[in-house]
Design a protein around this motif. Structure first.
Motif, PDB file in Angstrom:
ATOM      1  N   GLY A 169     -19.918  17.292 -10.177  1.00 27.18           N
ATOM      2  CA  GLY A 169     -18.957  16.545 -10.983  1.00 27.18           C
ATOM      3  C   GLY A 169     -17.512  16.909 -10.683  1.00 27.18           C
ATOM      4  O   GLY A 169     -16.578  16.349 -11.256  1.00 27.18           O
ATOM      5  N   TYR A 170     -17.325  17.857  -9.805  1.00 29.80           N
ATOM      6  CA  TYR A 170     -15.985  18.206  -9.338  1.00 29.80           C
ATOM      7  C   TYR A 170     -16.128  18.883  -7.990  1.00 29.80           C
ATOM      8  O   TYR A 170     -17.237  19.213  -7.556  1.00 29.80           O
ATOM      9  CB  TYR A 170     -15.257  19.126 -10.325  1.00 29.80           C
ATOM     10  N   ILE A 171     -15.008  19.089  -7.319  1.00 33.01           N
ATOM     11  CA  ILE A 171     -15.039  19.730  -6.006  1.00 33.01           C
ATOM     12  C   ILE A 171     -14.548  21.161  -6.177  1.00 33.01           C
ATOM     13  O   ILE A 171     -13.412  21.369  -6.627  1.00 33.01           O
ATOM     14  CB  ILE A 171     -14.153  18.974  -4.996  1.00 33.01           C
ATOM     15  N   PRO A 172     -15.383  22.141  -5.877  1.00 35.04           N
ATOM     16  CA  PRO A 172     -14.950  23.531  -6.054  1.00 35.04           C
ATOM     17  C   PRO A 172     -13.676  23.807  -5.251  1.00 35.04           C
ATOM     18  O   PRO A 172     -13.542  23.372  -4.107  1.00 35.04           O
ATOM     19  CB  PRO A 172     -16.125  24.346  -5.531  1.00 35.04           C
ATOM     20  N   ALA A 173     -12.757  24.506  -5.857  1.00 35.30           N
ATOM     21  CA  ALA A 173     -11.469  24.788  -5.214  1.00 35.30           C
ATOM     22  C   ALA A 173     -11.650  25.553  -3.916  1.00 35.30           C
ATOM     23  O   ALA A 173     -10.824  25.448  -3.011  1.00 35.30           O
ATOM     24  CB  ALA A 173     -10.578  25.581  -6.170  1.00 35.30           C
ATOM     25  N   GLU A 174     -12.732  26.337  -3.815  1.00 37.38           N
ATOM     26  CA  GLU A 174     -12.965  27.076  -2.579  1.00 37.38           C
ATOM     27  C   GLU A 174     -13.252  26.122  -1.414  1.00 37.38           C
ATOM     28  O   GLU A 174     -13.123  26.504  -0.245  1.00 37.38           O
ATOM     29  CB  GLU A 174     -14.187  27.997  -2.711  1.00 37.38           C
ATOM     30  N   LYS A 175     -13.711  24.932  -1.722  1.00 40.98           N
ATOM     31  CA  LYS A 175     -14.210  24.037  -0.687  1.00 40.98           C
ATOM     32  C   LYS A 175     -13.173  23.052  -0.172  1.00 40.98           C
ATOM     33  O   LYS A 175     -13.404  22.354   0.809  1.00 40.98           O
ATOM     34  CB  LYS A 175     -15.418  23.257  -1.214  1.00 40.98           C
ATOM     35  N   SER A 176     -12.063  22.928  -0.851  1.00 39.62           N
ATOM     36  CA  SER A 176     -11.086  21.916  -0.451  1.00 39.62           C
ATOM     37  C   SER A 176      -9.710  22.289  -0.965  1.00 39.62           C
ATOM     38  O   SER A 176      -9.568  22.790  -2.097  1.00 39.62           O
ATOM     39  CB  SER A 176     -11.497  20.545  -0.999  1.00 39.62           C
ATOM     40  N   GLY A 177      -8.718  22.042  -0.163  1.00 34.61           N
ATOM     41  CA  GLY A 177      -7.344  22.311  -0.586  1.00 34.61           C
ATOM     42  C   GLY A 177      -6.810  21.242  -1.516  1.00 34.61           C
ATOM     43  O   GLY A 177      -5.757  21.413  -2.133  1.00 34.61           O
ATOM     44  N   ILE A 178      -7.510  20.121  -1.576  1.00 35.69           N
ATOM     45  CA  ILE A 178      -7.027  19.025  -2.431  1.00 35.69           C
ATOM     46  C   ILE A 178      -8.148  18.603  -3.380  1.00 35.69           C
ATOM     47  O   ILE A 178      -8.374  17.418  -3.620  1.00 35.69           O
ATOM     48  CB  ILE A 178      -6.512  17.840  -1.577  1.00 35.69           C
TER      49      ILE A 178
END
Lengths: 761, 761
Positions: free
Chosen positions: B479-488
């Motif tokens: 339900g969201y993109i982990p901050a570790e996985k993407s800069g945006i």
């Protein structure tokens, strides 16, 4: 029915297919002949005149090492050298027998174990994806090639239709099977010539794309469609170009792993599989000069199934059909030489047109071939001499299409020139002369090309008047090219003069008197380089004097290309009588020929001369290069035909052997082979553009030429043997032939020529 | 007839053309607006949505200096900077208003005197072919540009049809007049991106060829045909690529002098003329994405003559036709801002299809556009917000074609994705979200696109499920993109959620319940990045906790692209009510908006933030970038519409001025301009995919929208003035409007809305 009965009477082994008699001649074709040393042919699979030449490459050699030309690259003109111990992979395009090179596109290699994306080296093959192999586990046939890749325990088999290569790889059981697609590989300066590559992984069995190179063809794009018989489980790529810019936003994907849109300059791909023991994975690989979608159409229309054996059989049937155009009786070795020559003669030029009729023109636009099949790879300096004349007898339909292709090239040329040495929508202007005009004139004069003859003549004339090309302006103004202005001034003057004579012949036929007068005058220009003091063709300075320190033996700096004055001085094929006269009459002329064939060349000669070894010569006569290919027949003009006869037999035996090192020089797109075919049947086209063939000495016992017009021309012999090289008598259609030539019509009208052989001169 | 009478009553200056009323609106278009600083628009000539954008480039900036990114390159996204003192030449392709760049193809420069083939530098223009110029001698109109090139005493004039640029150069008397064709030049890393160039000099007035680049578009080829009004007396080229290999046989010609077959990586050509005083030499330059022959066809069909004035007039007529789609009454400056915005809104996307219907697809094959015109340059992260919604009102035919173009892109994509940021048969995947789906859903829901809606929905769904793209897999799973996985990670989650809502709306219309359920659920995912403790959208770690050291002001490392959390936290355009609730209710929400518009940002903020200056902001609200473009309208949801009204008027005045520095940020392919057009008429599409437009505050006095369906929608005002920004009352078709939105149907059915303005909230 004469044909049939003649055939029956000669060949007890004939098979009957309906009304047609066709023999299985595949066993007599040994593609491995000429793969050692300097034949520069390849052993892989191709269909007759096929767009695809799918063949193993045994090394990848850079064109330059530390900025200097790497002479080793020359050995790899066809990608394969018999003495090598490793195979790097199988690529889809190859020249047959050239002395400079290009192509080598789309190298595929099956491997197992840890994935390796570099090719490794010949001395350390295990450091890369290449594999050792041995000739014991290798089989090369017309249209079929098979080899065991020892390091990977994989049997590789190759076949090809006209536009599609088919691979069949038998793997061991492994969960680490790979098929590598190397888009960096290429023949000649693979390290420098890649311009761009684009690939799409359409789905898990289909990949399409293209590759652009700046090689011998300056601006070349070749498209492909690649289909796997089994879905790959994984794929990826590595881009070896560290300078590629603008990777920024592409980091949104891991572009090396299962990413389907790939582009760059230096790319190698891999496709992974699990395999059972002896599982066969097949690959169909189609080419197109035009587009990916055309490549895909070529693929699906030419090989709509996965039956490797069926493709092999169809292609070998096509080869048999071509080979059966001459059915010969000869010793096993001679028969092997003969049919291998037929095979090599029917590889080039290659089809350069898609199934839908589209091709890439010299202007880099897409064209529709209307009313002809477009061909490419015109090594004309070589092939005008004997190969295209052979086509006028055996392949008139194709030769007419080749003429149409050359005229299309002219139409698309912003230079307004016919091809000089052209391939894949480019001209590299290699070698001397403008020999398209010879091929075109010969084809029209012999009735092969029936298109617009006036337009064809016009293209010849415009090309021959191109004053800023290779000294033509000087040639027109002064009658020769000053030695200060060109390094190959004499070769060009001699060849232009001959070419001009063919233009004159064509003009005469078309009643174009002005053009005839212009070019028949130009055809005398060979006289301007003849030095009556030395008796040789020599470079002449702008002031009209001959250049000092002339050396008739040297191939360097004397105004010749791929030859010396000793070989080139006889180059007046269109007027041997005049040459005989200028050289002092028949006796003197004959002596000069004797000297040529008997001299001993120094080691220094070979040290400084590219393309020639002692294998390729007889005395000072160089058969491995073309300029003197007609010379042995000139004895006829010196009234010493027996010398032609014995020397022809000597050349046939010495320069052609049924062994890997069997070719004495580059086969040059079939020119050397075409020389063999004519000469072994006892006649030869000394001057294409003339309708006459000089008589030599047949090597074969019997030959039946099946013509496209449905007629046959039989070459029979009596008392034929190795010790009977001399032609005592010739009977043509029941009558004794009282001359040392036969005419084109005599062949094309069908009939029979019988050579009565003897051991006595 | 209502249309006509309404028009008459409002505009006394109307001209009558038959039954149609059309005004000359060209004087209100000032292409020079936005050419200073960061507008990134160009002043040159283009037809509406034209393939050719022919414009002066004032410098050539390398992308990297000594291997490091050169930040100066950013200023040259459109090739022209108002403050520059020199013009290098006129190139044929430009982006309008982008913040990254490409193109700049085929730069032409007329010169006199000694031939110079290098461009020179800004500080030493006389060392090269560039020229100084002054704005006093410069005129930029819609479809026409004129400048005096001081160093060469040449007046240059430019105009363009859709696919052909036309140059008119007035020379002094000289026997050293040159027209330079620089094939090396280009916008953004011109020094690195050239892959190959091919040119044919067909005759002394016609040149064709193509150029390939590896720039922002990875694999791009653009073809041309160039025609001169007068034969050149001489021509030549210089190849600046010292590494180009295989020159060997090409030495048979002098390839730099009058040699017609040119190829290489870095080529500049020249064409020489003699000129009389004031002699005009004209050049027609056609483009094609497909082939030289298509370029030539485009050239001969679109401009079959040499009448420069006629082309200019036709193109300005086309512009007038487009501009007249809204006839406004406003102050002179506002009218200039309005029509310049209309002009900038009608440049991009651009036609990417030849006269014969062929275009280059994403798969690099040639396709025939059946039933639509193919467009390219989809800066979708920007333009889905306001530009495509504007097209649904003013350009429904073109917008339907743009949707068809995006669906063709999908069909040709081996990734099976709709475009993200695409141009010239490539996707560069720039920015966040997959906003094609918003454009497609909006166009179908509003009845603009009437093609296969189910196929379109399928393309949206497949794209939105592309789990290996930009965190979509995580987004689906968690339900969201982990901050570790993407800069945006936060930008993407917020934008995906909105995009998913548009898919759900489309699915609902098509009765696809499963898809509706899947995507309406996904559209709630914005909640997962909302931190109820801080009240901001924040990056969340894989373990479900929010990332520490969060900074709502910073644009770096916080999970956002081109924005900070202060701007992005309001990004729930599809459900403002829910956002209001989660942020603590209307009062709290309104306060938060107040803070956004009134805060004072530190100098440190600007130092670290690309693309933003104090000009582009109001408080902390960044109008120069897009993420908050809808935010000012959210006051309506906080029951404080007067704040929307006063802030909209403030933004319109502060961010848009009729001066070269008049744009507060990149125009972004017309997005900034589209915002102006809607907002200045008093309504705005907060959530494309919804059929509602939020009410703001009109700036204009009156506007008549001429719809393609033949109807008109009039926006009238009463008591309009700069000091009366508040909307006291709205009357729609005679009835008081009791809501803060109007619907798409209310516009498209035609009618009249009257805003009664006031100085009181």
């Amino acid at each position: 029915m004469k044909t049939l009965f003649s055939a029956i009477s000669c060949f007890f082994t004939l098979l009957f297919f309906g009304q047609q008699t066709s023999k299985n001649l595949i066993p007599f074709v040994k593609p491995i002949i000429g793969t050692q040393r300097m034949g520069h042919v390849y052993p892989g699979a191709t269909a007759p005149f096929g767009m695809v030449q799918l063949s193993p490459d045994t090394d990848t050699i850079p064109y330059a090492v530390n900025g200097k030309y790497n002479p080793d690259v020359y050995r790899y003109c066809a990608g394969y050298q018999y003495d090598d111990k490793t195979i790097v992979g199988f690529s889809h395009t190859h020249f047959s027998g050239t002395g400079h090179s290009d192509l080598g596109d789309f190298l595929i290699m099956p491997t197992i174990g840890n994935l390796q994306l570099n090719p490794g080296t010949a001395t350390a093959p295990s450091k890369g994806f290449r594999s050792t192999f041995s000739h014991e586990n290798e089989l090369a046939e017309a249209g079929y090639y098979k080899v065991k890749l020892d390091d990977h325990n994989i049997t590789a088999e190759l076949t090809a239709s006209t536009r599609v290569g088919m691979h069949q790889y038998t793997f061991p059981k492994t969960d680490q099977a790979h098929i590598i697609l190397d888009l960096m590989a290429g023949i000649y300066n693979y390290d420098e010539k890649n311009v761009w590559t684009y690939i799409r992984v359409v789905n898990d069995t289909l990949v399409t794309g293209y590759k652009q190179t700046n090689g011998w063809a300056r601006t070349r794009t070749i498209y492909f469609a690649m289909s796997f018989s089994k879905p790959f489980k994984n794929y990826g790529q590595k881009n070896f170009d560290e300078k590629q810019v603008y990777r920024g936003f592409w980091r949104k994907f891991d572009q090396e792993d299962n990413f389907p849109e790939i582009a760059g300059k230096k790319i190698r791909m891999f496709f992974d599989f699990d395999t059972e023991a002896n599982e066969k994975i097949k690959v169909k690989f189609a080419l197109s000069p035009v587009s990916q979608k055309n490549a895909l159409q070529n693929l699906t229309e030419e090989i709509p199934h996965w039956d490797f054996e069926k493709v092999k059989k169809q292609t070998q049937n096509s080869w048999n059909q071509e080979l059966n155009k001459i059915q010969v009786d000869a010793s096993p070795d001679d028969k092997t030489n003969f049919y291998t020559a037929m095979y090599h003669a029917f590889i080039t030029p290659t089809v350069y047109q898609d199934r839908n009729g589209e091709y890439k023109g010299l202007d880099q636009d897409v064209h529709q071939a209307n009313g002809f099949t477009n061909y490419t790879t015109f090594s004309l300096w070589d092939t005008y001499r004997t190969l295209h004349p052979l086509f006028n007898i055996l392949q008139p339909k194709r030769n007419a299409d080749m003429v149409a292709s050359m005229l299309a090239h002219y139409d698309q040329s912003s230079l307004h020139m016919l091809p000089i040495w052209s391939h894949h929508a480019n001209d590299n202007w290699c070698m001397s002369g403008y020999h398209s005009v010879s091929v075109i004139a010969d084809a029209i004069l012999k009735g092969t090309y029936t298109g617009d003859a006036e337009a064809a003549l016009n293209a010849c004339v415009i090309t021959a008047r191109k004053s800023n090309y290779e000294g033509i302006g000087y040639y027109i103004d002064k009658g020769y090219i000053p030695a200060e202005k060109s390094g190959i001034s004499v070769s060009n003057t001699l060849e232009y003069a001959y070419d001009d004579w063919t233009i004159a012949q064509l003009a005469k036929k078309l009643n174009k008197t002005d053009i005839y007068n212009e070019f028949i005058l130009r055809s005398e220009n060979w006289r301007n380089n003849f030095n009556p003091v030395s008796g040789f063709m020599e470079p002449k300075l702008a002031n009209g004097t001959f250049k000092k320190d002339f050396d008739a033996y040297s191939t360097h700096g004397q105004g010749f290309i791929e030859g010396n004055s000793w070989n080139y001085s006889f180059f007046v094929p269109h007027n041997p009588d005049a040459l005989v006269t200028i050289m002092g009459g028949k006796k003197q002329f004959g002596k000069k020929l004797d000297t040529l064939f008997t001299m001993h060349l120094s080691d220094a000669f070979f040290a400084e001369t590219e393309d020639i070894t002692r294998d390729g010569i007889i005395g000072g006569y160089v058969h491995g290069n073309e300029p003197a290919h007609h010379v042995v027949y000139l004895y006829n003009w010196a009234d010493q035909p027996w010398k032609t006869q014995e020397r022809v037999r000597q050349i046939l035996k010495m320069q052609y052997k049924p062994t890997p090192d069997g070719l004495g020089g580059n086969d040059d797109c079939g020119q050397m082979s075409a020389w063999y075919i004519f000469s072994s049947m006892g006649f030869y086209p000394v001057a294409p553009g003339s309708l006459e063939y000089a008589i030599g000495s047949p090597l074969i016992t019997n030959a039946i030429i099946h013509l496209e017009n449905g007629k046959t021309f039989e070459v029979a012999t009596q008392n034929q043997s190795e010790t009977n090289p001399y032609v005592k008598k010739i009977i043509l259609n029941g009558k004794t032939l009282e001359r040392y030539y036969i005419t084109h019509d005599e062949i094309m009208n069908g009939g029979k020529i019988t050579f009565i052989m003897s051991s006595k001169k």
